[in-house]
Design an enzyme around this catalytic site. Structure first.
Site, PDB file in Angstrom:
ATOM      1  N   GLU A   1       0.806  -1.224   0.000  1.00 45.24           N
ATOM      2  CA  GLU A   1       0.000   0.000   0.000  1.00 45.24           C
ATOM      3  C   GLU A   1       0.835   1.268   0.000  1.00 45.24           C
ATOM      4  O   GLU A   1       0.293   2.370   0.008  1.00 45.24           O
ATOM      5  CB  GLU A   1      -0.951  -0.006   1.214  1.00 45.24           C
TER       6      GLU A   1
ATOM      7  N   THR B   1      -5.945  -5.524  -0.238  1.00 52.81           N
ATOM      8  CA  THR B   1      -5.817  -4.372  -1.129  1.00 52.81           C
ATOM      9  C   THR B   1      -5.267  -4.781  -2.491  1.00 52.81           C
ATOM     10  O   THR B   1      -5.751  -4.345  -3.526  1.00 52.81           O
ATOM     11  CB  THR B   1      -4.831  -3.333  -0.553  1.00 52.81           C
TER      12      THR B   1
ATOM     13  N   TYR C   1     -10.291  -7.156  -1.947  1.00 52.10           N
ATOM     14  CA  TYR C   1     -11.005  -5.928  -1.578  1.00 52.10           C
ATOM     15  C   TYR C   1     -12.076  -5.519  -2.594  1.00 52.10           C
ATOM     16  O   TYR C   1     -13.058  -4.898  -2.238  1.00 52.10           O
ATOM     17  CB  TYR C   1      -9.996  -4.773  -1.510  1.00 52.10           C
TER      18      TYR C   1
ATOM     19  N   HIS D   1     -14.078  -6.786   4.857  1.00 49.33           N
ATOM     20  CA  HIS D   1     -13.129  -5.847   5.467  1.00 49.33           C
ATOM     21  C   HIS D   1     -13.875  -4.538   5.712  1.00 49.33           C
ATOM     22  O   HIS D   1     -14.443  -3.974   4.783  1.00 49.33           O
ATOM     23  CB  HIS D   1     -11.946  -5.621   4.520  1.00 49.33           C
TER      24      HIS D   1
ATOM     25  N   HIS E   1     -12.487  -6.581  11.423  1.00 48.02           N
ATOM     26  CA  HIS E   1     -11.855  -5.327  11.891  1.00 48.02           C
ATOM     27  C   HIS E   1     -12.890  -4.441  12.602  1.00 48.02           C
ATOM     28  O   HIS E   1     -12.758  -3.213  12.599  1.00 48.02           O
ATOM     29  CB  HIS E   1     -11.250  -4.500  10.733  1.00 48.02           C
TER      30      HIS E   1
ATOM     31  N   ASP F   1      -5.166 -11.172  11.194  1.00 49.78           N
ATOM     32  CA  ASP F   1      -4.680 -10.374  10.059  1.00 49.78           C
ATOM     33  C   ASP F   1      -3.196 -10.660   9.805  1.00 49.78           C
ATOM     34  O   ASP F   1      -2.465  -9.805   9.304  1.00 49.78           O
ATOM     35  CB  ASP F   1      -4.920  -8.873  10.275  1.00 49.78           C
TER      36      ASP F   1
HETATM   37 ZN    ZN Z   1      -8.668  -6.050   6.044  1.00 49.27          ZN
END
Ligand code: ZN
Length: 390
Positions: free
Chosen positions: A75, A104, A135, A200, A229, A288
């Site tokens: 990222e 991601t 994602y 997510h 999360h 995670d």
């Molecule tokens: Zn996540």
């Protein structure tokens, strides 16, 4: 001469996760065969190993439903891609079953690669599954649709982690979300697999609005929608607890130290859920592991970064126990609740016929011994099984 096939664990304080008291366990091949109050009397030639646990706690191995087994991240440029996670990074920390996923980066990371890594972990001796997608919508899949991936690919059990309420999401519409959820649900019915969509959640103001709307406007069962999360910020957690009352299972992330701000640590979230009388059989905890854990400021600029580790699960458990919550209340969140949600019938509890996935702890609740499918991966604090390149 007969082959020595049995492992005996004597004088174990078994939490199955219900407390069973002091028991003797008989294990053969990958299964728990029997649990008894009385010592087993077997011909010595059949006994491979007899271990006196001396009253220490023996509990089921953890099921981690959210781990970036092929490495997450990327990222903040290509150099920030996290490397693949070797098997001992799970098993040494008590994770005996893992579910891998993409996040991601569902562009340079593929489902084919994820499925291959899942098979690799199985070859090395642990139980492993994966989610399809990542994602973004349209989903990254292997065969062409999420439904086909779940139906035809043995390790694929559902969709995840599909991002909502996050600046890194595909800004999916309501119709896109419910179409995917229906694919997961139907594929789950066809195969007996989990058949859920593991969401997510970001820090966006919309929070769980898409899921709440789906519960009101569609026929899809609440179990199909599984947000993770949910402890990343406090208003989100509050809303997630409401979602449990409507039948959804929620997943708490055991963030590394210092990365739970502005939300709750996993231990705090567990304590709050118990205090607020949330149906705690619908609460799970995941690591995670292997995922990058970035901190963004309000303008979306990256401030700093860490990556998730399975070790945070044990840290969370120890922290909760230190706060006086009984083991039998919290242990299901790492074991039985996850097995129920993911429809893994041989996992999550210690009972005859179940997989021999076991953790033995010391007096401070550190994991000294970990058995995966009847084989020691960690014994007397020493990691015995490592990946071929570790
Ligand atoms: Zn996540």
């Amino acid at each position: 001469m007969a082959d020595a096939v049995f492992t005996l664990l004597k004088n174990a304080a078994v939490y199955a996760p219900n407390p069973l008291g002091l028991k003797h366990l008989l294990i053969a091949d990958s299964k728990v065969l029997a649990i008894s109050d009385e010592p087993f009397e077997l011909p010595r030639s059949l006994i491979k190993e007899a271990i006196d646990v001396a009253g220490r706690v023996v509990m089921p191995g953890f099921i981690d439903s959210h781990a970036h087994i092929t490495g997450g991240g990327g990222e903040a440029g290509f150099s920030t891609q996290v490397p693949t996670v070797p098997i001992s990074q799970f098993t040494s920390y008590g994770v005996t079953t893992v579910v891998g996923l993409l996040g991601t980066d569902d562009t340079t990371r593929t489902i084919g690669n994820l499925v291959a890594k899942t098979y690799g972990l199985r070859e090395e001796g642990m139980s492993a599954y994966c989610w399809t997608g990542g994602y973004h919508f349209p989903l990254t899949t292997l065969i062409g649709s999420a439904k086909e991936d779940i139906v035809y690919l043995d390790p694929v059990i559902g969709i995840g982690e599909f991002a909502i309420s996050d600046h890194r999401s595909s800004q999916p519409t309501f119709d896109e979300v419910i179409r995917l959820a229906s694919e997961a649900h139907v594929a789950g019915l066809m195969t007996g697999k989990a058949g859920i969509i593991h969401f997510h959640l970001g820090d966006g103001d919309r929070k769980l609005a898409l899921i709440e709307r789906a519960l009101h406007e569609t026929e899809l069962p609440a179990r199909t929608f599984n947000p993770t999360h949910v402890n990343r910020n406090k208003p989100l957690f509050e809303q997630a607890c409401q979602l449990v009352h409507q039948g959804c299972s929620i997943d708490i992330t055991a963030f590394p130290d210092g990365f739970s701000d502005p939300g709750w640590t996993a231990a705090q979230a567990i304590a709050l859920a118990i205090e607020d009388n949330v149906a705690i059989d619908k609460v799970t905890v995941s690591s995670d592991g292997g995922g990058c854990i970035p901190n963004f400021d309000t303008s979306g600029t990256l401030i700093n970064m860490d990556f998730g580790r399975a070790a945070t699960l044990g840290e969370t458990l120890r922290s909760v126990l230190k706060d006086g919550i009984p083991l039998e209340q919290v242990l299901p969140m790492f074991t039985r609740n996850v097995a129920n949600l993911l429809r893994l019938p041989h996992k999550g509890i210690i009972a005859p016929g179940m997989d021999a996935d076991l953790i033995i702890v010391d007096e401070n609740f550190y994991f000294t011994d970990v058995m995966v499918l009847g084989r020691w991966h960690k014994r007397n604090n020493k990691t015995l099984v490592r990946g071929i390149f570790e």
